[in-house]
Scaffold this motif. Structure first.
Motif, PDB file in Angstrom:
ATOM      1  N   LEU A 129       0.833  -1.203   0.000  1.00 47.71           N
ATOM      2  CA  LEU A 129       0.000   0.000   0.000  1.00 47.71           C
ATOM      3  C   LEU A 129       0.868   1.254   0.000  1.00 47.71           C
ATOM      4  O   LEU A 129       0.593   2.211  -0.727  1.00 47.71           O
ATOM      5  N   ALA A 130       1.928   1.254   0.776  1.00 52.43           N
ATOM      6  CA  ALA A 130       2.834   2.407   0.819  1.00 52.43           C
ATOM      7  C   ALA A 130       3.459   2.648  -0.548  1.00 52.43           C
ATOM      8  O   ALA A 130       3.516   3.790  -1.016  1.00 52.43           O
ATOM      9  N   CYS A 131       3.914   1.580  -1.196  1.00 44.18           N
ATOM     10  CA  CYS A 131       4.516   1.719  -2.528  1.00 44.18           C
ATOM     11  C   CYS A 131       3.492   2.212  -3.543  1.00 44.18           C
ATOM     12  O   CYS A 131       3.811   3.053  -4.392  1.00 44.18           O
ATOM     13  N   ALA A 132       2.272   1.705  -3.454  1.00 41.36           N
ATOM     14  CA  ALA A 132       1.208   2.142  -4.371  1.00 41.36           C
ATOM     15  C   ALA A 132       0.904   3.622  -4.165  1.00 41.36           C
ATOM     16  O   ALA A 132       0.713   4.365  -5.133  1.00 41.36           O
ATOM     17  N   ARG A 133       0.896   4.065  -2.910  1.00 38.99           N
ATOM     18  CA  ARG A 133       0.626   5.484  -2.631  1.00 38.99           C
ATOM     19  C   ARG A 133       1.749   6.378  -3.145  1.00 38.99           C
ATOM     20  O   ARG A 133       1.495   7.459  -3.669  1.00 38.99           O
ATOM     21  N   VAL A 134       2.985   5.932  -3.009  1.00 38.60           N
ATOM     22  CA  VAL A 134       4.121   6.695  -3.537  1.00 38.60           C
ATOM     23  C   VAL A 134       4.010   6.772  -5.067  1.00 38.60           C
ATOM     24  O   VAL A 134       4.172   7.837  -5.660  1.00 38.60           O
ATOM     25  N   ALA A 135       3.717   5.640  -5.693  1.00 42.32           N
ATOM     26  CA  ALA A 135       3.576   5.605  -7.155  1.00 42.32           C
ATOM     27  C   ALA A 135       2.424   6.492  -7.609  1.00 42.32           C
ATOM     28  O   ALA A 135       2.550   7.209  -8.614  1.00 42.32           O
ATOM     29  N   ASP A 136       1.312   6.464  -6.889  1.00 39.37           N
ATOM     30  CA  ASP A 136       0.169   7.311  -7.246  1.00 39.37           C
ATOM     31  C   ASP A 136       0.474   8.791  -7.053  1.00 39.37           C
ATOM     32  O   ASP A 136      -0.079   9.636  -7.748  1.00 39.37           O
ATOM     33  N   PHE A 137       1.334   9.118  -6.111  1.00 41.11           N
ATOM     34  CA  PHE A 137       1.693  10.519  -5.875  1.00 41.11           C
ATOM     35  C   PHE A 137       2.680  11.026  -6.927  1.00 41.11           C
ATOM     36  O   PHE A 137       2.495  12.089  -7.494  1.00 41.11           O
ATOM     37  N   ILE A 138       3.723  10.242  -7.204  1.00 43.73           N
ATOM     38  CA  ILE A 138       4.794  10.693  -8.093  1.00 43.73           C
ATOM     39  C   ILE A 138       4.505  10.382  -9.557  1.00 43.73           C
ATOM     40  O   ILE A 138       4.870  11.140 -10.447  1.00 43.73           O
ATOM     41  N   GLY A 139       3.878   9.253  -9.825  1.00 41.23           N
ATOM     42  CA  GLY A 139       3.610   8.875 -11.206  1.00 41.23           C
ATOM     43  C   GLY A 139       4.831   8.252 -11.854  1.00 41.23           C
ATOM     44  O   GLY A 139       5.852   8.019 -11.212  1.00 41.23           O
ATOM     45  N   GLU A 140       4.711   7.995 -13.118  1.00 42.28           N
ATOM     46  CA  GLU A 140       5.783   7.295 -13.835  1.00 42.28           C
ATOM     47  C   GLU A 140       6.662   8.205 -14.676  1.00 42.28           C
ATOM     48  O   GLU A 140       7.705   7.785 -15.157  1.00 42.28           O
ATOM     49  N   LYS A 141       6.303   9.464 -14.850  1.00 46.94           N
ATOM     50  CA  LYS A 141       7.059  10.360 -15.726  1.00 46.94           C
ATOM     51  C   LYS A 141       8.085  11.222 -15.004  1.00 46.94           C
ATOM     52  O   LYS A 141       9.009  11.723 -15.623  1.00 46.94           O
ATOM     53  N   PHE A 142       7.907  11.428 -13.709  1.00 48.07           N
ATOM     54  CA  PHE A 142       8.825  12.281 -12.955  1.00 48.07           C
ATOM     55  C   PHE A 142      10.171  11.577 -12.888  1.00 48.07           C
ATOM     56  O   PHE A 142      10.286  10.482 -12.361  1.00 48.07           O
ATOM     57  N   MET A 143      11.205  12.226 -13.409  1.00 49.13           N
ATOM     58  CA  MET A 143      12.513  11.601 -13.529  1.00 49.13           C
ATOM     59  C   MET A 143      13.393  11.862 -12.298  1.00 49.13           C
ATOM     60  O   MET A 143      13.375  12.944 -11.729  1.00 49.13           O
ATOM     61  N   GLY A 144      14.163  10.841 -11.956  1.00 47.43           N
ATOM     62  CA  GLY A 144      15.173  10.955 -10.910  1.00 47.43           C
ATOM     63  C   GLY A 144      16.481  11.337 -11.575  1.00 47.43           C
ATOM     64  O   GLY A 144      16.520  12.213 -12.429  1.00 47.43           O
ATOM     65  N   GLU A 145      17.559  10.648 -11.240  1.00 50.02           N
ATOM     66  CA  GLU A 145      18.850  10.956 -11.858  1.00 50.02           C
ATOM     67  C   GLU A 145      18.962  10.445 -13.281  1.00 50.02           C
ATOM     68  O   GLU A 145      19.520  11.099 -14.127  1.00 50.02           O
TER      69      GLU A 145
END
Length: 172
Positions: A30-46
């Motif tokens: 659930l925590a991982c799903a909430r993080v994914a739902d908040f950040i999404g798949e397009k926001f880039m890291g390094e």
């Protein structure tokens, strides 16, 4: 499990690496799903999507402490240790000459993307003007993702500050 989280797992082949984590601590799904739902798949890291980098670090921390420590807490520490990258660059939606800037941590990135669905989104090499510490950003994201006992464990006993030698403001 959210559709965004399922897509990230599928695209980055994380399923087999996450199964041991979710078997030991199903509430972390659930925590991982909430993080994914908040950040999404397009926001880039390094170099990759930030969510993937966060999950990779969390899995690595889980494996590192599986036999010698508390892997449940290590996973949470790894998951939130990259949260400061939300402030490292600006996320924008371009509308010709105009652009809309994601208001960092005030709304989910996915809500920003949904509001600007017809526009091109991209990362801009400009730091957010807010002065934050790695610890404060990790807590902000943890507060959005964790519930009850998990947040208490993370906050009181095993917070991310134990892994950072200082809690100074993040430099760009």
């Amino acid at each position: 499990m959210s559709a965004v989280f399922k897509k990230i797992i599928r695209e980055h082949k994380l399923s087999s690496r996450l199964i041991p984590v979710f078997t030991l601590a199903p509430e972390l799904e659930l925590a991982c799903a909430r993080v994914a739902d908040f950040i999404g798949e397009k926001f880039m890291g390094e170099g990759e999507p930030l969510v993937k980098e966060m999950l990779d670090t969390a899995i690595a921390e889980f494996k590192r402490t599986r036999k010698t420590g508390n892997p449940h807490i290590a996973f949470m520490q790894g998951l939130f240790s990259h949260a400061h990258r939300l402030y490292a660059r600006r996320y924008i939606a371009r509308d010709g000459e105009r652009y809309h800037v994601w208001p960092t941590m005030l709304e989910p990135v996915t809500a920003f993307e949904a509001r600007h669905t017809g526009l091109t989104t991209e990362m801009v090499e400009e730091r957010c003007p807010e002065v934050v510490t790695k610890r404060s950003v990790a807590f902000q994201l943890a507060a959005r993702a964790l519930t009850g006992e998990n947040f208490r464990l993370y906050f009181e006993d095993y917070d991310v500050a134990h892994t950072f030698p200082d809690s100074e403001a993040v430099e760009g």
